[in-house]
Every structure is written in structure tokens, then in C-alpha cells.
Scaffold this active site. Structure first.
Site, PDB file in Angstrom:
ATOM      1  N   LYS A   1     -11.385  -4.551  -2.789  1.00 48.83           N
ATOM      2  CA  LYS A   1     -12.439  -3.528  -2.825  1.00 48.83           C
ATOM      3  C   LYS A   1     -11.974  -2.289  -3.568  1.00 48.83           C
ATOM      4  O   LYS A   1     -12.770  -1.557  -4.138  1.00 48.83           O
ATOM      5  CB  LYS A   1     -12.818  -3.087  -1.411  1.00 48.83           C
ATOM      6  CG  LYS A   1     -13.484  -4.132  -0.541  1.00 48.83           C
ATOM      7  CD  LYS A   1     -14.097  -3.456   0.687  1.00 48.83           C
ATOM      8  CE  LYS A   1     -14.161  -4.380   1.893  1.00 48.83           C
ATOM      9  NZ  LYS A   1     -12.980  -4.284   2.763  1.00 48.83           N
TER      10      LYS A   1
ATOM     11  N   LYS B   1      -4.961 -10.272  -6.126  1.00 51.53           N
ATOM     12  CA  LYS B   1      -6.020 -10.537  -5.158  1.00 51.53           C
ATOM     13  C   LYS B   1      -7.254  -9.681  -5.448  1.00 51.53           C
ATOM     14  O   LYS B   1      -7.115  -8.497  -5.754  1.00 51.53           O
ATOM     15  CB  LYS B   1      -5.479 -10.201  -3.759  1.00 51.53           C
ATOM     16  CG  LYS B   1      -6.340 -10.629  -2.613  1.00 51.53           C
ATOM     17  CD  LYS B   1      -5.744 -10.165  -1.291  1.00 51.53           C
ATOM     18  CE  LYS B   1      -5.848  -8.665  -1.137  1.00 51.53           C
ATOM     19  NZ  LYS B   1      -5.356  -8.139   0.133  1.00 51.53           N
TER      20      LYS B   1
ATOM     21  N   LYS C   1       0.822  -1.213   0.000  1.00 53.30           N
ATOM     22  CA  LYS C   1       0.000   0.000   0.000  1.00 53.30           C
ATOM     23  C   LYS C   1       0.854   1.261   0.000  1.00 53.30           C
ATOM     24  O   LYS C   1       0.460   2.275  -0.579  1.00 53.30           O
ATOM     25  CB  LYS C   1      -0.963   0.016   1.201  1.00 53.30           C
ATOM     26  CG  LYS C   1      -2.123  -0.937   1.032  1.00 53.30           C
ATOM     27  CD  LYS C   1      -3.289  -0.566   1.944  1.00 53.30           C
ATOM     28  CE  LYS C   1      -4.438  -1.558   1.791  1.00 53.30           C
ATOM     29  NZ  LYS C   1      -5.517  -1.334   2.752  1.00 53.30           N
TER      30      LYS C   1
HETATM   31  P1  TYM Z   1     -10.491  -6.215   4.737  1.00 50.35           P
HETATM   32  O1  TYM Z   1     -11.536  -5.194   5.016  1.00 50.35           O
HETATM   33  O2  TYM Z   1      -9.522  -5.937   3.635  1.00 50.35           O
HETATM   34  O3  TYM Z   1     -11.168  -7.603   4.402  1.00 50.35           O
HETATM   35  C1  TYM Z   1     -12.139  -8.201   5.246  1.00 50.35           C
HETATM   36  C2  TYM Z   1     -11.932  -9.704   5.276  1.00 50.35           C
HETATM   37  O4  TYM Z   1     -11.989 -10.243   3.943  1.00 50.35           O
HETATM   38  C3  TYM Z   1     -10.831 -11.020   3.662  1.00 50.35           C
HETATM   39  N1  TYM Z   1     -10.488 -10.852   2.238  1.00 50.35           N
HETATM   40  C4  TYM Z   1     -10.343 -11.860   1.364  1.00 50.35           C
HETATM   41  N2  TYM Z   1     -10.449 -13.203   1.506  1.00 50.35           N
HETATM   42  C5  TYM Z   1     -10.255 -13.962   0.399  1.00 50.35           C
HETATM   43  N3  TYM Z   1      -9.958 -13.453  -0.827  1.00 50.35           N
HETATM   44  C6  TYM Z   1      -9.841 -12.116  -1.016  1.00 50.35           C
HETATM   45  N4  TYM Z   1      -9.561 -11.623  -2.217  1.00 50.35           N
HETATM   46  C7  TYM Z   1     -10.021 -11.262   0.112  1.00 50.35           C
HETATM   47  N5  TYM Z   1      -9.986  -9.918   0.286  1.00 50.35           N
HETATM   48  C8  TYM Z   1     -10.265  -9.691   1.586  1.00 50.35           C
HETATM   49  C9  TYM Z   1      -9.757 -10.444   4.565  1.00 50.35           C
HETATM   50  O5  TYM Z   1      -8.727 -11.386   4.795  1.00 50.35           O
HETATM   51  C10 TYM Z   1     -10.532 -10.105   5.810  1.00 50.35           C
HETATM   52  O6  TYM Z   1     -10.672 -11.235   6.636  1.00 50.35           O
HETATM   53  N6  TYM Z   1      -7.087  -5.520   8.376  1.00 50.35           N
HETATM   54  C11 TYM Z   1      -8.370  -6.130   8.050  1.00 50.35           C
HETATM   55  C12 TYM Z   1      -9.502  -5.657   8.930  1.00 50.35           C
HETATM   56  C13 TYM Z   1      -9.258  -5.791  10.392  1.00 50.35           C
HETATM   57  C14 TYM Z   1      -9.300  -6.981  11.166  1.00 50.35           C
HETATM   58  C15 TYM Z   1      -9.062  -6.578  12.508  1.00 50.35           C
HETATM   59  C16 TYM Z   1      -9.501  -8.321  10.844  1.00 50.35           C
HETATM   60  C17 TYM Z   1      -9.013  -4.766  11.264  1.00 50.35           C
HETATM   61  N7  TYM Z   1      -8.902  -5.240  12.522  1.00 50.35           N
HETATM   62  C18 TYM Z   1      -9.015  -7.518  13.539  1.00 50.35           C
HETATM   63  C19 TYM Z   1      -9.459  -9.253  11.887  1.00 50.35           C
HETATM   64  C20 TYM Z   1      -9.207  -8.853  13.221  1.00 50.35           C
HETATM   65  C21 TYM Z   1      -8.742  -5.774   6.610  1.00 50.35           C
HETATM   66  O7  TYM Z   1      -8.294  -4.805   6.065  1.00 50.35           O
HETATM   67  O8  TYM Z   1      -9.700  -6.584   6.072  1.00 50.35           O
END
Ligand code: TYM
Length: 328
Positions: free
Chosen positions: A196, A193, A111
Site C-alpha cells: 500500500k 512485495k 520498516k
Molecule cells: P496489512 O494491512 O499490511 O495487510 C492486510 C492483509 O493483506 C495481506 N497482504 C498481502 N497478501 C499477499 N500479497 C501481498 N502483496 C500482500 N500485502 C499484504 C497481509 O498478509 C494481511 O493479511 N500486521 C497486519 C495487520 C494486523 C493483523 C492483526 C493481521 C494487525 N493485527 C491480527 C492478522 C491478525 C498488516 O499490517 O497487514
């Protein structure tokens, strides 16, 4: 009793990567644990956001999670910035973490490269806020996609460092990564990957996409030369289609390959995948339409969720303060 905690950024429409990688596990595991799910709006601020759009996305994301089956009777759902302890514990953890460990985070490296010009401090500190999210609730299991595994390993390391220095305040969490769907790739480019933040109408399938949009995106998905239908790292296109099929149908790799043994080519796989995805997502889309008609109720739920988890967060933050010797 296990404590499940996970989070999602309210920064754009939820796609099937989020759904199969994370949300589906949240929903199916609800009876087996204490469940806390968080809309991580403070994480969203690590890249520039339009305030009005962000506010709307928080409510939309909450509504999608409820439509997907997060049950307020079994799970707490809340907005990160509504519980002040997240910011508070982030500071204490920043006084335990080393610059080098944060600099090694893959997501930060990617990023910060993409963010031409200035890289903000919040983007660098992002994993500390995530560690605070997890540790505040004495979490035992964190259901996430593959891309978050490194952040959970860092969380464990920080908890261990803290406990070693100040006594056993934190519980060490385990990642829970699904067997299928842990890393769904973009349909337009199966080497990247699904995300969003990537533009392009055929990159992602959003869980709220109407059937016609799902059909167009799947049918236009990039495939590989050749026609053999099997999982093979050298054929990322068909491997991704099979991964989505496995996640949506609950089949293993061998079952999915056997299922398509008689297919004449990738076109057959795509057609079947369209039908499967449309049917899998239909209940979610219909439930969303009902819930979205009543945003006040969703808002109330988020407030009640924050009220319910705040005492847990306060107790852990106080334990950390006492252990570190701060406070009056
Ligand atoms: P975020 O918002 O990017 O994504 C939310 C969840 O979706 C999963 N994910 C995917 N899984 C499979 N294939 C993909 N292409 C894909 N894109 C996203 C992510 O692994 C995630 O589980 N840092 C985290 C948010 C967060 C969090 C936390 C998670 C903040 N605090 C504490 C767990 C515990 C994030 O940006 O997820």
C-alpha cells in the site's frame, strides 16, 4: 467452533495483494466459523500519518471490506482503538516478550531501515499489539498473506510463554495462508512485495481501480526476457502474472500453465489477466459505490461491531490480569 480473526491497516487503498492474500479468505470462510475482522488503526500510527487522512481511510477501508462481501450478519467488523483491551493486553505481553525476539521480525527490520532518522517505539512493539489482537478473542485461525506468518509464530510463542508462566489463559492460533495469492509482487518490480505504501501508478492494482487503470497497470507490468509461460523463480515477472491469474481464477499452477500453453507471448497472458481482473473486481467496485453513498450506516456497523466484541476482549484481559496477579 473455530474462531477466525484477522486485521488490516487502514493506510491506503486496498490492493489485489490484500484481496487475494487475505480478504477473499475472510469472505469465503464466513459460514464456517465465528468471524472477527479488525481495522487496525493503532498499528497505522507506527509510521507518521495525517489525522484527517487516517480518519477517512478507516471509513473507506471498512466500506471496501463490506463491498468485498464481509457480511455483518455473519462477521463482526470493528476499529481496533474502539476496544481499549487491545492496548491493555499489549502491555501485559510486553512484560513477557524479549527484546531479541522483536528485533528479529523481518517487517520491523525492513520498516526501521526505511524509516530514516528515528525509529519509534511503536514500530518495535508492533507485533505485541498484533498478538494482543489475536489472543483477546481466543482465535483459532488467522487468515493472512505470507508476510504475516512470522508475526503469528511470535504470537504463538508469546501465548506459550505466558501460559507456561501463569497458567493456560491463551488459545494458540494457527495461520491460514492461501494456496494461491499469498504473496503478490509489485507489477513495476516483481522482486518487491505489492504494498500500500509504495508510490507509482503501475506498482499495485487497487481493488477500486477503474478498468482502464487496471489495463494500463497490467499491460505495463515488468516481464522477463524469453517467452516461456511457466512458474520459475528465475522469471519473477511472468511468475507473478501467473500467481495473480491462479488466485483470480482459482486454478492450480499446472492448470494455469496448461491454460497458457498455446499463448504466443506475455502479451496474451496480460490481455487475459486484464479481462479476468476487471470482471473479478467489478461487483466489488459497484457495491462500493452504493455503500459509500451512506457513510452513516457503515459507521453504525463499526460501532455495533465494537460493542459485540468488547465483552470477549474484556473477559480475556481479566483472565490475563488475574493470572498475573494484578488488579484490586
Ligand atoms: P496489512 O494491512 O499490511 O495487510 C492486510 C492483509 O493483506 C495481506 N497482504 C498481502 N497478501 C499477499 N500479497 C501481498 N502483496 C500482500 N500485502 C499484504 C497481509 O498478509 C494481511 O493479511 N500486521 C497486519 C495487520 C494486523 C493483523 C492483526 C493481521 C494487525 N493485527 C491480527 C492478522 C491478525 C498488516 O499490517 O497487514
Amino acid at each position: 467452533r473455530p474462531v477466525v480473526f484477522s486485521g488490516i491497516q487502514p493506510t491506503g487503498s486496498i490492493h489485489i495483494g490484500n484481496y487475494f492474500g487475505a480478504i477473499k479468505q475472510w469472505v469465503t470462510g464466513q459460514d464456517d466459523a465465528e468471524n472477527i475482522f479488525c481495522l487496525v488503526d493503532m498499528h497505522a500510527l507506527t509510521v507518521p500519518q495525517d489525522p484527517a487522512a487516517l480518519r477517512a481511510q478507516i471509513l473507506e477501508t471498512a466500506t471496501v471490506l463490506l463491498a468485498a462481501g464481509i457480511d455483518p450478519a455473519k462477521s463482526r467488523l470493528f476499529v481496533q482503538s474502539d476496544v481499549r483491551e487491545h492496548g491493555e493486553l499489549t502491555w501485559y505481553l510486553s512484560c513477557v516478550a524479549a527484546m531479541g525476539q522483536l528485533g528479529r521480525m523481518t517487517q520491523y527490520k525492513e520498516k526501521s531501515e526505511a524509516q530514516r532518522g528515528e525509529v519509534r517505539v511503536g514500530l518495535f512493539a508492533y507485533p505485541l499489539l498484533m498478538a494482543a489482537d489475536i489472543l483477546l478473542y481466543r482465535t483459532t485461525h488467522v487468515p493472512v498473506g505470507e508476510d504475516q506468518k512470522q508475526h503469528i509464530e511470535l504470537t504463538r510463542d508469546l501465548a506459550q510463554r505466558f501460559n507456561a508462566a501463569y497458567g493456560g489463559v491463551f488459545v494458540l492460533p494457527e495461520p491460514a495462508i492461501p494456496a494461491a495469492g499469498a504473496r503478490i509482487m509489485g507489477l513495476d518490480d516483481p522482486t518487491k512485495k505489492m504494498s500500500k505504501s509504495v508510490a507509482g501508478s503501475y506498482h499495485a492494482i487497487r481493488v477500486l481501480d477503474p478498468p482502464e487503470q487496471i489495463r494500463k497497470a497490467v499491460m505495463s507490468a515488468q516481464t522477463d526476457s524469453g517467452r516461456e509461460i511457466r512458474i520459475d523463480p528465475a522469471r519473477p515477472g511472468v511468475t507473478n502474472l501467473l500467481a495473480i491469474y491462479m488466485a483470480a481464477s482459482g486454478t492450480s499452477a499446472a492448470e494455469a500453465e496448461a491454460h497458457f500453453a498455446g499463448a504466443r507471448g506475455y502479451g496474451d497472458v496480460k490481455k487475459e489477466l486484464v479481462d479476468l481482473l476487471v470482471e473479478t473486481l467489478r461487483p466489488l467496485r459497484e457495491r462500493y459505490a452504493e455503500l459509500a453513498a451512506d457513510p452513516a450506516t457503515v459507521h453504525e456497523l463499526l460501532c455495533a461491531g465494537a460493542d459485540a466484541v468488547r465483552p470477549i476482549a474484556r473477559a480475556t484481559a481479566d483472565a490475563a490480569k488475574r493470572a498475573m496477579g494484578v488488579g484490586s
